[in-house]
Design a protein around this motif. Structure first.
Motif, PDB file in Angstrom:
ATOM      1  N   PRO A 109       0.834  -1.208   0.000  1.00 49.93           N
ATOM      2  CA  PRO A 109       0.000   0.000   0.000  1.00 49.93           C
ATOM      3  C   PRO A 109       0.864   1.252   0.000  1.00 49.93           C
ATOM      4  N   ILE A 110       0.650   2.099  -0.977  1.00 44.41           N
ATOM      5  CA  ILE A 110       1.303   3.410  -1.046  1.00 44.41           C
ATOM      6  C   ILE A 110       0.243   4.382  -1.530  1.00 44.41           C
ATOM      7  N   LYS A 111      -0.074   5.359  -0.744  1.00 43.42           N
ATOM      8  CA  LYS A 111      -1.101   6.331  -1.130  1.00 43.42           C
ATOM      9  C   LYS A 111      -0.448   7.663  -1.481  1.00 43.42           C
ATOM     10  N   GLY A 112      -0.922   8.264  -2.557  1.00 44.63           N
ATOM     11  CA  GLY A 112      -0.423   9.585  -2.904  1.00 44.63           C
ATOM     12  C   GLY A 112      -0.145   9.745  -4.378  1.00 44.63           C
ATOM     13  N   SER A 113       0.686  10.728  -4.660  1.00 43.00           N
ATOM     14  CA  SER A 113       1.001  11.099  -6.036  1.00 43.00           C
ATOM     15  C   SER A 113       2.168  10.284  -6.560  1.00 43.00           C
ATOM     16  N   LEU A 114       2.523  10.523  -7.811  1.00 47.12           N
ATOM     17  CA  LEU A 114       3.694   9.899  -8.405  1.00 47.12           C
ATOM     18  C   LEU A 114       4.948  10.247  -7.622  1.00 47.12           C
ATOM     19  N   GLU A 115       5.014  11.473  -7.135  1.00 46.76           N
ATOM     20  CA  GLU A 115       6.172  11.905  -6.361  1.00 46.76           C
ATOM     21  C   GLU A 115       6.331  11.063  -5.098  1.00 46.76           C
ATOM     22  N   THR A 116       5.217  10.789  -4.414  1.00 45.30           N
ATOM     23  CA  THR A 116       5.244   9.933  -3.227  1.00 45.30           C
ATOM     24  C   THR A 116       5.735   8.542  -3.580  1.00 45.30           C
ATOM     25  N   LEU A 117       5.219   7.997  -4.674  1.00 42.37           N
ATOM     26  CA  LEU A 117       5.622   6.662  -5.115  1.00 42.37           C
ATOM     27  C   LEU A 117       7.115   6.600  -5.405  1.00 42.37           C
ATOM     28  N   VAL A 118       7.611   7.545  -6.186  1.00 48.11           N
ATOM     29  CA  VAL A 118       9.021   7.546  -6.568  1.00 48.11           C
ATOM     30  C   VAL A 118       9.921   7.601  -5.346  1.00 48.11           C
ATOM     31  N   ASP A 119       9.601   8.474  -4.397  1.00 46.48           N
ATOM     32  CA  ASP A 119      10.423   8.614  -3.191  1.00 46.48           C
ATOM     33  C   ASP A 119      10.399   7.338  -2.355  1.00 46.48           C
ATOM     34  N   GLU A 120       9.227   6.730  -2.197  1.00 45.24           N
ATOM     35  CA  GLU A 120       9.130   5.532  -1.364  1.00 45.24           C
ATOM     36  C   GLU A 120       9.822   4.340  -2.014  1.00 45.24           C
ATOM     37  N   LEU A 121       9.649   4.178  -3.314  1.00 44.93           N
ATOM     38  CA  LEU A 121      10.319   3.070  -3.992  1.00 44.93           C
ATOM     39  C   LEU A 121      11.834   3.213  -3.922  1.00 44.93           C
ATOM     40  N   LYS A 122      12.318   4.428  -4.081  1.00 52.54           N
ATOM     41  CA  LYS A 122      13.757   4.659  -4.061  1.00 52.54           C
ATOM     42  C   LYS A 122      14.333   4.500  -2.667  1.00 52.54           C
ATOM     43  N   ASP A 123      13.695   5.096  -1.666  1.00 52.78           N
ATOM     44  CA  ASP A 123      14.255   5.136  -0.317  1.00 52.78           C
ATOM     45  C   ASP A 123      13.977   3.871   0.489  1.00 52.78           C
ATOM     46  N   LYS A 124      12.793   3.296   0.338  1.00 53.79           N
ATOM     47  CA  LYS A 124      12.398   2.150   1.167  1.00 53.79           C
ATOM     48  C   LYS A 124      12.671   0.820   0.484  1.00 53.79           C
ATOM     49  N   TYR A 125      12.413   0.760  -0.823  1.00 56.31           N
ATOM     50  CA  TYR A 125      12.521  -0.527  -1.520  1.00 56.31           C
ATOM     51  C   TYR A 125      13.708  -0.613  -2.480  1.00 56.31           C
ATOM     52  N   ARG A 126      14.448   0.481  -2.648  1.00 52.31           N
ATOM     53  CA  ARG A 126      15.623   0.518  -3.525  1.00 52.31           C
ATOM     54  C   ARG A 126      15.283   0.054  -4.938  1.00 52.31           C
ATOM     55  N   ARG A 127      14.146   0.524  -5.441  1.00 50.18           N
ATOM     56  CA  ARG A 127      13.707   0.200  -6.797  1.00 50.18           C
ATOM     57  C   ARG A 127      13.322   1.499  -7.519  1.00 50.18           C
ATOM     58  N   PRO A 128      14.308   2.254  -7.980  1.00 50.37           N
ATOM     59  CA  PRO A 128      14.001   3.515  -8.675  1.00 50.37           C
ATOM     60  C   PRO A 128      13.285   3.266  -9.993  1.00 50.37           C
ATOM     61  N   LEU A 129      12.386   4.173 -10.356  1.00 49.30           N
ATOM     62  CA  LEU A 129      11.692   4.090 -11.638  1.00 49.30           C
ATOM     63  C   LEU A 129      12.563   4.671 -12.746  1.00 49.30           C
ATOM     64  N   PRO A 130      12.493   4.112 -13.951  1.00 48.00           N
ATOM     65  CA  PRO A 130      13.310   4.624 -15.054  1.00 48.00           C
ATOM     66  C   PRO A 130      12.990   6.077 -15.378  1.00 48.00           C
ATOM     67  N   ALA A 131      14.020   6.932 -15.335  1.00 46.91           N
ATOM     68  CA  ALA A 131      13.898   8.345 -15.725  1.00 46.91           C
ATOM     69  C   ALA A 131      12.869   9.104 -14.906  1.00 46.91           C
ATOM     70  N   ALA A 132      12.568   8.620 -13.691  1.00 46.87           N
ATOM     71  CA  ALA A 132      11.517   9.248 -12.892  1.00 46.87           C
ATOM     72  C   ALA A 132      11.823  10.703 -12.560  1.00 46.87           C
ATOM     73  N   ASP A 133      13.117  11.033 -12.383  1.00 47.69           N
ATOM     74  CA  ASP A 133      13.444  12.408 -12.020  1.00 47.69           C
ATOM     75  C   ASP A 133      13.171  13.388 -13.149  1.00 47.69           C
ATOM     76  N   LEU A 134      12.874  12.890 -14.361  1.00 47.29           N
ATOM     77  CA  LEU A 134      12.511  13.769 -15.457  1.00 47.29           C
ATOM     78  C   LEU A 134      11.004  14.004 -15.541  1.00 47.29           C
ATOM     79  N   LEU A 135      10.220  13.207 -14.819  1.00 47.24           N
ATOM     80  CA  LEU A 135       8.764  13.242 -14.950  1.00 47.24           C
ATOM     81  C   LEU A 135       8.069  14.024 -13.853  1.00 47.24           C
ATOM     82  N   LEU A 136       8.754  14.289 -12.757  1.00 59.75           N
ATOM     83  CA  LEU A 136       8.115  14.886 -11.590  1.00 59.75           C
ATOM     84  C   LEU A 136       7.990  16.407 -11.715  1.00 59.75           C
ATOM     85  N   PRO A 137       7.009  16.989 -11.018  1.00 58.87           N
ATOM     86  CA  PRO A 137       6.860  18.457 -11.036  1.00 58.87           C
ATOM     87  C   PRO A 137       8.101  19.188 -10.523  1.00 58.87           C
TER      88      PRO A 137
END
Length: 256
Positions: A109-137
């Motif tokens: 369970p992860i609630k929130g925006s894409l930004e929340t998802l990207v941060d949690e995947l990177k920091d908690k699960y060590r699974r960064p999304l491809p090119a995610a830092d180009l997609l965020l506000p």
């Protein structure tokens, strides 16, 4: 030898005039503003991840995939390589990772925006999304934070698309980006070079088939488990080699 030395000297003398720096920053700002303004988008990508062996040999792992996004918080992305075939879906409240080779999936369970998802995947699960830092506000702020050198390198062509080629330097990393010219300034190619690791390995991603609005594809963000698929925990995920970031015959330095 003299000719080679001349080439090297020319390469080292790329100008960093303030006017060129301002142009580069404006182009980067324009790209991030354009991308973050797209409510719906999709693209395909080819990525190369370099790893450095204990004997200082640099090797490249190649993969391909796709990304579909519906702001503020729905995304589907896939990545296929010679050792993994993964698909992930986020519907704004649940993140699902499907390992197609093993036919297993993990949900958290992860609630929130894409930004929340990207941060949690990177920091908690060590699974960064491809090119995610180009997609965020916040992409422009993230990309330019700590930048110490900026270069506008003129035009380049990526996948048949003419692009503006920019280079940036930070304390620990360098990055280059090629931005499509015209009224759709999307990122065509993005290369990150780590200067803190011996032999400076790179991660690069090349974008193709960029679509926005009603033309964007893959805009289905519900997850239906394939026939026979088994749900697993995050702890079990770590034991399934076909869902890892490296092939099973690679061993991280310091690991048994």
């Amino acid at each position: 030898m003299a000719a080679c030395g001349g080439i090297l000297a020319l390469a080292a003398a790329v100008p960093g005039a303030r006017a060129a720096e301002a142009d580069a920053m404006a182009l980067l700002k324009g790209m991030t503003s354009y991308v973050s303004a797209q409510q719906e988008l999709s693209f395909r990508f080819d990525a190369d991840l370099e790893v450095v062996t204990s004997d200082q040999q640099r090797l490249t792992l190649a993969s391909s995939g796709s990304v579909s996004l519906d702001r503020p918080g729905r995304i589907r992305f896939s990545r296929s390589s010679g050792f993994a075939d993964l698909e992930s879906v986020f519907d704004g409240s649940t993140f699902t990772l499907l390992g197609k080779n093993a036919n297993v999936y993990m949900q958290v369970p992860i609630k929130g925006s894409l930004e929340t998802l990207v941060d949690e995947l990177k920091d908690k699960y060590r699974r960064p999304l491809p090119a995610a830092d180009l997609l965020l506000p916040k992409a422009y702020a993230e990309l330019t934070e700590g930048v110490t050198d900026v270069k506008d390198l003129g035009s380049g062509v990526v996948g048949g698309v003419e692009c503006d080629h920019l280079a940036f330097r930070k304390k620990d990393v360098d990055f280059q980006i090629w931005i499509a010219q015209g009224d759709r300034p999307y990122p065509c190619r993005y290369v990150i070079t780590s200067r803190t690791v011996p032999r400076s390995p790179q991660y690069s991603i090349q974008v193709s088939d960029w679509k926005t609005g009603s033309a964007a594809v893959g805009q289905n963000f519900s997850f239906v488990p394939p026939a026979g698929a088994r749900a697993i925990s995050h702890d079990e995920l770590k034991t399934i080699k076909s869902m890892g970031e490296l092939p099973s015959n690679y061993i991280l330095k310091g690991n048994p």
